[in-house]
Design an enzyme around this catalytic site. Structure first.
Site, short mmCIF file in Angstrom:
data_model
loop_
_atom_site.label_atom_id
_atom_site.label_comp_id
_atom_site.label_asym_id
_atom_site.label_seq_id
_atom_site.Cartn_x
_atom_site.Cartn_y
_atom_site.Cartn_z
N TYR A 47 47.90 32.67 -38.41
CA TYR A 47 47.83 31.36 -37.75
C TYR A 47 47.06 30.38 -38.62
O TYR A 47 46.30 30.75 -39.51
CB TYR A 47 47.18 31.47 -36.37
CG TYR A 47 45.72 31.89 -36.39
CD1 TYR A 47 44.71 30.94 -36.44
CD2 TYR A 47 45.36 33.23 -36.37
CE1 TYR A 47 43.38 31.32 -36.47
CE2 TYR A 47 44.03 33.62 -36.39
CZ TYR A 47 43.04 32.65 -36.44
OH TYR A 47 41.72 33.03 -36.47
N CYS A 48 47.29 29.08 -38.33
CA CYS A 48 46.57 28.00 -39.00
C CYS A 48 46.52 26.82 -38.03
O CYS A 48 46.86 26.95 -36.87
CB CYS A 48 47.24 27.62 -40.32
SG CYS A 48 48.98 27.15 -40.15
N THR A 49 46.09 25.67 -38.50
CA THR A 49 45.85 24.54 -37.60
C THR A 49 47.11 24.07 -36.89
O THR A 49 47.17 24.00 -35.67
CB THR A 49 45.23 23.36 -38.38
OG1 THR A 49 44.07 23.81 -39.08
CG2 THR A 49 44.84 22.23 -37.43
#
EC number: 1.14.-.-
Length: 309
Positions: A183-185
């Site tokens: 996951y990331c922003t």
């Protein structure tokens, strides 16, 4: 729709990206810049052969005009975006930049349009990362992970996304479980990260569709497996559940997010230093930062916003 997306805050913020081949991307720079300026929209948009990436803010009508222009281009007809609100304009200026990559990993021949991981929606994310057969990886950088992360996630502690490939190659234990969830922003780094992981021989690779921002928007706080706040690349600094503005501020010396408690540290001086950077800056640096901060204060008294603030 959450309360944070109502019209109680003046500015609409749109985060967007789209991987697609755009041979004529340079020709979009000037009309996009002009359109944004004419509609009171500020922020940054990156254009490259591989697509578009960026975050912009402005009045609702201005943001909608920019999105309509983009979606009128055949390559961007399927462009998705995520919305939040800001009480103040979170950007100083509008920049449309031409780049080699819309998110820089620095590995040749990684193309999310050809190979990518499996998307997992926000509502299904908890089940995946709670599975004991899953390794969860945060693909963001250390200053982002420092203020919030999913429970049990591995933190590569990278300074830049360019360090991520070496971190993966130097951690053979990542192959110990069959599933990898990333996951990331907003989702864009994971597009490339999952494509890279697939190229490195990982089979079951998943990523959070819409990123942390979509999760914080859609998943109720009482059901959430997210702890802390999510760093965002604008003057809001962080957002929390429901995408409401967080309480972090930015140290303008080192660009690290800092908490209210950290601002009580004797090492903190507004615009000059904080506990993250005090030992890495010289007295000459701090003198220069104080002079800049003085100019910012003078501009504020005049009712203006200093360009370096």
């Amino acid at each position: 729709m959450t309360d944070s997306l109502t019209h109680t805050s003046r500015f609409l913020v749109a985060a967007l990206y789209h991987f697609v081949s755009v041979p004529h991307f340079a020709g979009l720079q000037a009309p996009l810049q002009t359109l944004c300026e004419e509609n009171g929209v500020k922020g940054t948009l990156l254009l490259a052969h591989e697509g578009i990436n960026g975050t912009i803010a402005g009045p609702d009508a201005g943001i909608h005009a920019v999105l309509a222009f983009l979606r009128a281009q055949p390559e961007f007809s399927g462009l998705e975006h995520k919305e939040s609100r800001a009480s103040k304009m979170p950007f100083l200026r509008m920049k449309v930049k031409l780049k080699k990559e819309i998110v820089t990993m620095g590995v040749e021949d990684i193309d999310p349009n050809k190979v990518v991981g499996t998307y997992v929606t926000a509502k299904d994310w908890n089940a995946l990362i709670s599975d004991p057969d899953t390794i969860v990886i945060d693909t963001r950088n250390d200053y982002e992970t420092a203020i919030g992360t999913f429970r049990g996630a591995l933190d590569p502690k990278t300074k830049t996304f360019r360090e991520f490939p070496d971190w993966v190659r130097n951690n053979p234990g990542l192959h110990n479980k069959p599933k990898v969830a990333m996951y990331c922003t907003g989702g864009i780094r994971c597009e490339k990260a999952t494509a890279f992981m697939k190229a490195e021989g990982f089979d079951e690779v998943y990523h959070l569709k819409g990123g942390i921002l979509k999760y914080l928007e859609e998943v109720p706080q009482e059901e959430s497996l997210w702890d802390g706040a999510c760093f965002v690349f604008d003057e809001r600094v962080s957002v929390e559940h429901g995408l409401k503005e967080g309480e972090h501020r930015l140290c303008h010396a080192c660009r690290n997010p800092i908490t209210a408690e950290e601002m009580t540290s004797p090492l903190y001086e507004e615009g000059v230093s904080c506990s993250h950077c005090y030992d890495t800056r010289t007295e000459e640096d701090r003198l220069r930062y104080r002079q800049r901060q003085h100019q910012i204060a003078l501009a504020k008294k005049r009712g203006q916003r200093h360009i370096g603030s």
